[in-house]
Design a protein around this motif. Structure first.
Motif, mmCIF file in Angstrom:
data_model
loop_
_atom_site.group_PDB
_atom_site.id
_atom_site.type_symbol
_atom_site.label_atom_id
_atom_site.label_comp_id
_atom_site.label_asym_id
_atom_site.label_seq_id
_atom_site.Cartn_x
_atom_site.Cartn_y
_atom_site.Cartn_z
ATOM 1 N N VAL A 1 45.866 21.032 53.587
ATOM 2 C CA VAL A 1 44.290 20.519 53.051
ATOM 3 C C VAL A 1 44.315 19.822 54.360
ATOM 4 N N GLY A 2 44.900 19.119 55.186
ATOM 5 C CA GLY A 2 45.392 18.199 55.697
ATOM 6 C C GLY A 2 45.357 19.968 57.303
ATOM 7 N N GLY A 3 45.823 21.056 57.162
ATOM 8 C CA GLY A 3 45.973 21.553 58.478
ATOM 9 C C GLY A 3 44.726 22.069 58.554
ATOM 10 N N PHE A 4 43.753 22.436 57.116
ATOM 11 C CA PHE A 4 42.629 23.263 57.354
ATOM 12 C C PHE A 4 41.772 22.553 57.860
ATOM 13 N N LEU A 5 41.788 20.700 57.813
ATOM 14 C CA LEU A 5 40.646 20.005 57.669
ATOM 15 C C LEU A 5 41.119 19.692 59.242
ATOM 16 N N VAL A 6 42.178 19.610 59.869
ATOM 17 C CA VAL A 6 42.674 19.165 61.271
ATOM 18 C C VAL A 6 42.035 20.677 62.148
ATOM 19 N N GLY A 7 41.628 22.029 61.424
ATOM 20 C CA GLY A 7 41.777 23.352 62.122
ATOM 21 C C GLY A 7 40.140 23.790 62.232
ATOM 22 N N THR A 8 39.785 22.580 61.212
ATOM 23 C CA THR A 8 37.923 22.670 60.884
ATOM 24 C C THR A 8 37.309 21.736 61.613
ATOM 25 N N PHE A 9 37.758 20.806 61.728
ATOM 26 C CA PHE A 9 36.952 19.469 62.657
ATOM 27 C C PHE A 9 37.711 19.451 63.913
ATOM 28 N N LEU A 10 38.853 19.976 64.045
ATOM 29 C CA LEU A 10 39.494 18.809 65.629
ATOM 30 C C LEU A 10 40.282 20.085 66.795
ATOM 31 N N ILE A 11 40.627 21.498 66.152
ATOM 32 C CA ILE A 11 41.326 22.760 66.611
ATOM 33 C C ILE A 11 40.224 23.895 66.554
ATOM 34 N N THR A 12 39.266 24.484 66.604
ATOM 35 C CA THR A 12 38.945 24.751 66.728
ATOM 36 C C THR A 12 38.576 26.748 67.365
ATOM 37 N N PRO A 13 38.166 27.886 66.760
ATOM 38 C CA PRO A 13 38.319 28.811 67.913
ATOM 39 C C PRO A 13 36.929 28.337 68.905
ATOM 40 N N ASP A 14 36.426 27.624 69.096
ATOM 41 C CA ASP A 14 35.072 27.072 69.589
ATOM 42 C C ASP A 14 35.605 26.484 70.895
ATOM 43 N N TYR B 1 46.183 25.427 58.608
ATOM 44 C CA TYR B 1 45.343 25.194 59.776
ATOM 45 C C TYR B 1 45.111 27.267 60.173
ATOM 46 N N TYR B 2 45.778 28.285 59.405
ATOM 47 C CA TYR B 2 44.844 28.838 60.076
ATOM 48 C C TYR B 2 43.669 30.413 58.976
ATOM 49 N N ALA B 3 43.874 29.395 57.702
ATOM 50 C CA ALA B 3 43.026 29.721 57.505
ATOM 51 C C ALA B 3 40.898 29.415 57.530
ATOM 52 N N SER B 4 41.532 27.703 58.188
ATOM 53 C CA SER B 4 40.392 27.492 58.078
ATOM 54 C C SER B 4 40.026 28.644 59.470
ATOM 55 N N GLN B 5 40.818 29.082 60.485
ATOM 56 C CA GLN B 5 40.248 29.371 61.595
ATOM 57 C C GLN B 5 40.046 30.672 61.445
ATOM 58 N N TRP B 6 40.654 31.412 60.087
ATOM 59 C CA TRP B 6 39.896 33.150 60.127
ATOM 60 C C TRP B 6 38.413 33.114 58.943
ATOM 61 N N LEU B 7 37.971 31.844 58.591
ATOM 62 C CA LEU B 7 36.825 31.689 57.985
ATOM 63 C C LEU B 7 35.761 31.630 59.156
ATOM 64 N N HIS B 8 36.737 30.821 60.717
ATOM 65 C CA HIS B 8 35.806 30.372 61.416
ATOM 66 C C HIS B 8 34.859 31.753 61.961
ATOM 67 N N LEU B 9 36.074 33.151 61.630
ATOM 68 C CA LEU B 9 36.414 34.280 63.215
ATOM 69 C C LEU B 9 35.385 34.748 61.785
ATOM 70 N N LEU B 10 35.873 34.669 60.521
ATOM 71 C CA LEU B 10 34.238 35.488 59.713
ATOM 72 C C LEU B 10 33.029 35.513 59.651
ATOM 73 N N ALA B 11 32.981 34.085 59.759
ATOM 74 C CA ALA B 11 31.650 33.899 60.157
ATOM 75 C C ALA B 11 30.613 34.372 61.287
ATOM 76 N N ASP B 12 31.705 34.348 62.350
ATOM 77 C CA ASP B 12 30.935 34.750 63.203
ATOM 78 C C ASP B 12 31.264 36.961 63.601
ATOM 79 N N GLY B 13 31.426 36.915 62.701
ATOM 80 C CA GLY B 13 31.643 38.162 62.496
ATOM 81 C C GLY B 13 33.113 39.680 63.098
ATOM 82 N N ILE B 14 33.729 38.888 62.934
ATOM 83 C CA ILE B 14 35.096 39.079 64.005
ATOM 84 C C ILE B 14 35.925 39.637 62.492
ATOM 85 N N TRP B 15 36.245 40.972 62.020
ATOM 86 C CA TRP B 15 36.985 41.355 61.239
ATOM 87 C C TRP B 15 38.498 41.410 61.152
ATOM 88 N N PRO B 16 39.157 41.277 60.582
ATOM 89 C CA PRO B 16 41.217 41.622 60.678
ATOM 90 C C PRO B 16 41.145 42.451 61.891
#
Length: 172
Positions: free
Chosen positions: A40-53, A144-159
């Protein structure tokens, strides 16, 4: 493409659902609470602090704003990576942000050590730092990676990484 706020809502919604499933089935799954908390900590860091954007760090990006006056720290990252370029890939993209953060940490340490040396002080953090257990590190990374992958999926970027190109060609 979703805004930063929409990305956050998606990620927190998925995290809430996953947390509820974990809560219900915690006796059946072999995941300890410290490992779950690390995820959860890694996920939150990836969601709010270290995002693809953060590749847009010259602009007003929500994640950059959360760094406060340290937000300037991400501007060179934005100069190095085009928006939705390498920084928006499935494996390398999240790794670029972690490597950038690590490199900036090393530079900061060198600066602090130089200043401390000039002042006649000695920095010996190595003796005080202890690495967490390996399963905690894996959980942090996976969150952390799970949060990044959700971001990419929302952007329409698939594996398969070609779907964004195919979908943009279809729109023309």
């Amino acid at each position: 493409m979703p805004s930063g706020r929409v990305h956050e809502v998606i990620n927190i919604g998925v995290l809430g659902l996953a947390s509820a499933v974990y809560w219900v089935y915690q006796n059946e799954v072999d995941v300890s609470q410290p490992v779950a908390v690390a995820f959860v900590g890694g996920f939150l860091v990836g969601t709010f602090l270290i995002t693809p954007d953060l590749d847009l760090a010259e602009q007003q990006v929500r994640a950059k704003g959360r760094w406060g006056w340290l937000g300037w720290f991400w501007v060179p990252y934005g100069w190095m990576f085009a928006h939705r370029g390498l920084s928006h890939t499935w494996v390398v993209g999240p790794l670029t942000r972690l490597l950038y953060l690590g490199a900036m940490g090393v530079v900061l340490y060198w600066i602090m050590a130089a200043v401390a040396g000039y002042l006649g002080l000695e920095l010996d953090w190595q003796a005080q730092l202890k690495a967490p257990p390996q399963e905690i590190l894996w959980a942090l990374g996976l969150g952390y990676y799970a949060s990044q992958w959700l971001h990419l999926l929302a952007d329409g970027i698939w594996p398969d990484s070609g779907s964004l190109l195919r979908s943009s060609k279809r729109r023309r």
